[in-house]
Scaffold this motif. Structure first.
Motif, short mmCIF file in Angstrom:
data_model
loop_
_atom_site.label_atom_id
_atom_site.label_comp_id
_atom_site.label_asym_id
_atom_site.label_seq_id
_atom_site.Cartn_x
_atom_site.Cartn_y
_atom_site.Cartn_z
N THR A 183 0.99 -0.88 -0.05
CA THR A 183 0.20 0.04 0.13
C THR A 183 0.74 1.28 -0.37
OG1 THR A 183 -2.25 -1.68 1.35
CG2 THR A 183 -1.81 1.33 1.01
N GLN A 184 0.17 1.89 -1.29
CA GLN A 184 1.66 3.23 -1.22
C GLN A 184 0.60 3.79 -0.38
OE1 GLN A 184 2.50 4.24 -5.21
NE2 GLN A 184 1.59 2.44 -5.75
N TYR A 185 1.66 5.09 0.33
CA TYR A 185 1.01 5.58 1.67
C TYR A 185 1.81 7.18 1.82
CZ TYR A 185 4.38 3.66 4.79
OH TYR A 185 5.10 3.49 5.75
N GLU A 186 1.42 8.12 2.36
CA GLU A 186 1.53 9.50 3.27
C GLU A 186 1.34 9.71 4.04
OE1 GLU A 186 3.74 13.44 1.53
OE2 GLU A 186 1.65 13.49 3.06
N ALA A 187 2.84 9.45 6.13
CA ALA A 187 1.71 9.49 7.19
C ALA A 187 3.24 10.73 7.43
CB ALA A 187 2.46 7.63 7.73
N LYS A 188 2.61 11.44 8.65
CA LYS A 188 2.77 12.89 9.18
C LYS A 188 2.84 12.67 10.79
CE LYS A 188 1.82 15.50 5.86
NZ LYS A 188 1.27 16.81 5.17
N TYR A 189 4.14 12.91 11.20
CA TYR A 189 4.34 12.43 12.30
C TYR A 189 4.68 13.70 13.78
CZ TYR A 189 4.84 7.36 11.12
OH TYR A 189 4.66 6.23 9.96
N ASP A 190 4.64 13.33 15.00
CA ASP A 190 4.83 14.38 16.01
C ASP A 190 6.00 13.73 16.75
OD1 ASP A 190 2.93 16.22 15.30
OD2 ASP A 190 1.67 15.29 17.12
N ILE A 191 7.22 14.46 16.63
CA ILE A 191 8.67 14.08 17.22
C ILE A 191 8.35 14.73 18.72
CG2 ILE A 191 11.20 14.45 18.05
CD1 ILE A 191 11.01 14.02 14.35
N LEU A 192 8.34 13.73 19.47
CA LEU A 192 8.09 14.26 21.44
C LEU A 192 9.19 14.87 22.27
CD1 LEU A 192 4.78 13.42 21.80
CD2 LEU A 192 5.26 15.32 20.75
N ARG A 193 9.38 15.49 23.21
CA ARG A 193 10.89 14.53 24.61
C ARG A 193 9.67 15.66 25.08
NH1 ARG A 193 15.92 13.94 25.22
NH2 ARG A 193 17.23 14.95 26.78
N LYS A 194 9.86 14.52 26.06
CA LYS A 194 8.78 14.93 28.07
C LYS A 194 8.14 15.48 27.27
CE LYS A 194 13.49 16.07 30.07
NZ LYS A 194 14.36 16.42 31.17
N GLY A 195 6.70 14.75 26.49
CA GLY A 195 5.38 15.04 26.18
C GLY A 195 5.61 16.86 25.49
N LYS A 196 6.07 17.30 24.81
CA LYS A 196 6.82 18.56 24.26
C LYS A 196 6.86 18.05 23.17
CE LYS A 196 7.32 21.62 28.60
NZ LYS A 196 7.78 22.46 28.91
N ASN A 197 6.56 18.96 21.90
CA ASN A 197 6.71 18.45 20.37
C ASN A 197 7.94 19.23 20.37
OD1 ASN A 197 6.21 18.89 17.29
ND2 ASN A 197 4.49 18.23 18.04
N HIS A 198 9.15 18.44 19.84
CA HIS A 198 10.04 19.67 19.44
C HIS A 198 11.00 19.03 17.74
CE1 HIS A 198 10.93 20.85 23.36
NE2 HIS A 198 10.96 20.09 23.31
N GLY A 199 9.87 18.94 16.93
CA GLY A 199 9.65 18.61 15.48
C GLY A 199 8.50 17.48 15.02
N GLU A 200 8.73 17.13 14.02
CA GLU A 200 8.31 16.82 13.35
C GLU A 200 8.30 15.81 12.03
OE1 GLU A 200 5.90 19.41 10.91
OE2 GLU A 200 7.67 20.42 9.51
N ALA A 201 8.01 14.81 11.25
CA ALA A 201 8.51 13.71 10.11
C ALA A 201 7.53 13.19 9.43
CB ALA A 201 9.18 12.46 10.94
N VAL A 202 7.64 12.85 8.41
CA VAL A 202 6.95 12.16 6.56
C VAL A 202 7.21 11.18 6.88
CG1 VAL A 202 6.01 12.80 4.79
CG2 VAL A 202 6.63 14.50 6.79
N ARG A 203 7.21 10.37 6.90
CA ARG A 203 7.40 8.81 5.75
C ARG A 203 6.60 8.95 5.01
NH1 ARG A 203 9.44 4.40 7.99
NH2 ARG A 203 9.47 5.51 10.53
N GLU A 204 6.82 8.24 3.11
CA GLU A 204 6.28 8.13 2.53
C GLU A 204 7.03 6.59 1.46
OE1 GLU A 204 4.75 10.98 -1.39
OE2 GLU A 204 6.39 11.58 -0.70
N LEU A 205 6.12 5.98 1.17
CA LEU A 205 5.83 4.70 0.43
C LEU A 205 5.65 4.93 -0.64
CD1 LEU A 205 7.64 1.80 0.76
CD2 LEU A 205 4.67 1.25 1.32
N LYS A 206 6.17 4.68 -2.31
CA LYS A 206 6.05 4.84 -3.05
C LYS A 206 6.18 3.64 -3.93
CE LYS A 206 8.28 8.70 -4.16
NZ LYS A 206 7.87 10.66 -5.50
N LYS A 207 5.78 3.13 -5.15
CA LYS A 207 5.61 2.39 -6.27
C LYS A 207 6.13 3.26 -7.32
CE LYS A 207 4.03 -1.32 -9.06
NZ LYS A 207 3.15 -2.45 -8.63
N ILE A 208 7.56 2.16 -7.48
CA ILE A 208 8.61 3.35 -8.70
C ILE A 208 7.90 2.52 -9.96
CG2 ILE A 208 10.78 3.53 -9.70
CD1 ILE A 208 11.80 3.78 -6.98
N SER A 209 8.17 1.32 -10.32
CA SER A 209 7.81 0.10 -11.17
C SER A 209 7.90 -0.65 -10.40
CB SER A 209 8.63 0.41 -12.39
OG SER A 209 10.34 0.25 -11.46
#
Length: 241
Positions: A15-41
């Motif tokens: 399954t191809q998708y895009e997922a977004k994440y919060d990056i936390l430290r001690k419960g506080k948001n300090h960043g973000e991340a994106v994971r993406e899976l694509k079919k090339i061929s």
């Protein structure tokens, strides 16, 4: 919680998708991340993971990319790259897995790396796709040989430790808790995969000597696998009057 990911829209494909994440430290948001899976061929996919972290005077931005083949439930990487910038020295390197010649090449080395070839090699993020496939089959332990940029083989070992309901920004999700097994107790790493979301990685937690380093929680996802339309020449059949 929204629409759940299908286990598969096309048999034998990821399954191809895009997922977004919060990056936390001690419960506080300090960043973000994106994971993406694509079919090339045919049978070939690209997984990317891009993260940005800001914490006090520390900053870290990195993008990892894995290009791999997925066939008969097996993930076989053939190219991995990582670019990292921020506090401290920048990093940029590539690793290529040549299954035909049975060698591994690194951009940090003029010659092929001195490591015994195995078809089970994974790169620094492709193994996560293989864990998901193993969980779908009911497997409870995993072991993968990885090659780092210096040519050293590192065995990554994991085991399923529980199934639990966890609270995330997208709602409450039942997830399989997987623990990474280290040679000592100084470091800890846990990951949660949600069966109802096609075993998506929905949470990660890392610590050292019992102290949290960071936590990652999914906050949104989008299925990007295209819907296959029926051939144009198929005509609608109606019942005779």
């Amino acid at each position: 919680m929204g629409t759940l990911l299908p286990t598969s829209l096309i048999a034998g494909e990821l399954t191809q998708y895009e997922a977004k994440y919060d990056i936390l430290r001690k419960g506080k948001n300090h960043g973000e991340a994106v994971r993406e899976l694509k079919k090339i061929s045919d049978d070939n996919y690209e997984l990317t993971y891009h993260s940005n972290i800001e914490w006090m005077i520390f900053s870290d931005s990195r993008q990892e990319t894995s290009k791999f083949t997925f066939k008969d439930g097996k993930v076989s990487p053939h190219h991995y790259s990582m670019i990292r910038t921020g506090t401290g020295p920048d990093k940029d390197y590539n690793i290529d897995f040549d299954a035909q010649k049975k060698v591994v090449n690194s951009s940090r080395s003029e010659y092929p790396l001195e490591c015994e070839w195995t078809d089970d090699f994974q790169d620094a993020i492709s193994y996560q796709v293989q864990v998901r496939e193993g969980l779908k089959k009911g497997e409870t332990s995993f072991s993968f040989p990885l090659i780092d940029k210096k040519g050293n083989r590192r065995d990554y070992n994991f085991e399923v430790v529980a199934t639990e309901m966890i609270s995330l920004p997208i709602g409450n999700v039942e997830a399989i808790k997987v623990k990474r097994l280290y040679d000592n107790d100084k470091r800890q790493a846990l990951a949660w995969f949600a069966p109802e979301m096609d075993y998506m990685l929905v949470r990660m937690w890392k610590g050292e000597k019992g102290m949290e380093q960071f936590e990652v929680q999914i906050n949104s996802f989008t299925v990007t696998t295209p819907v296959i339309a029926p051939p144009a020449d198929i005509k609608k059949v109606t019942s005779p009057e």
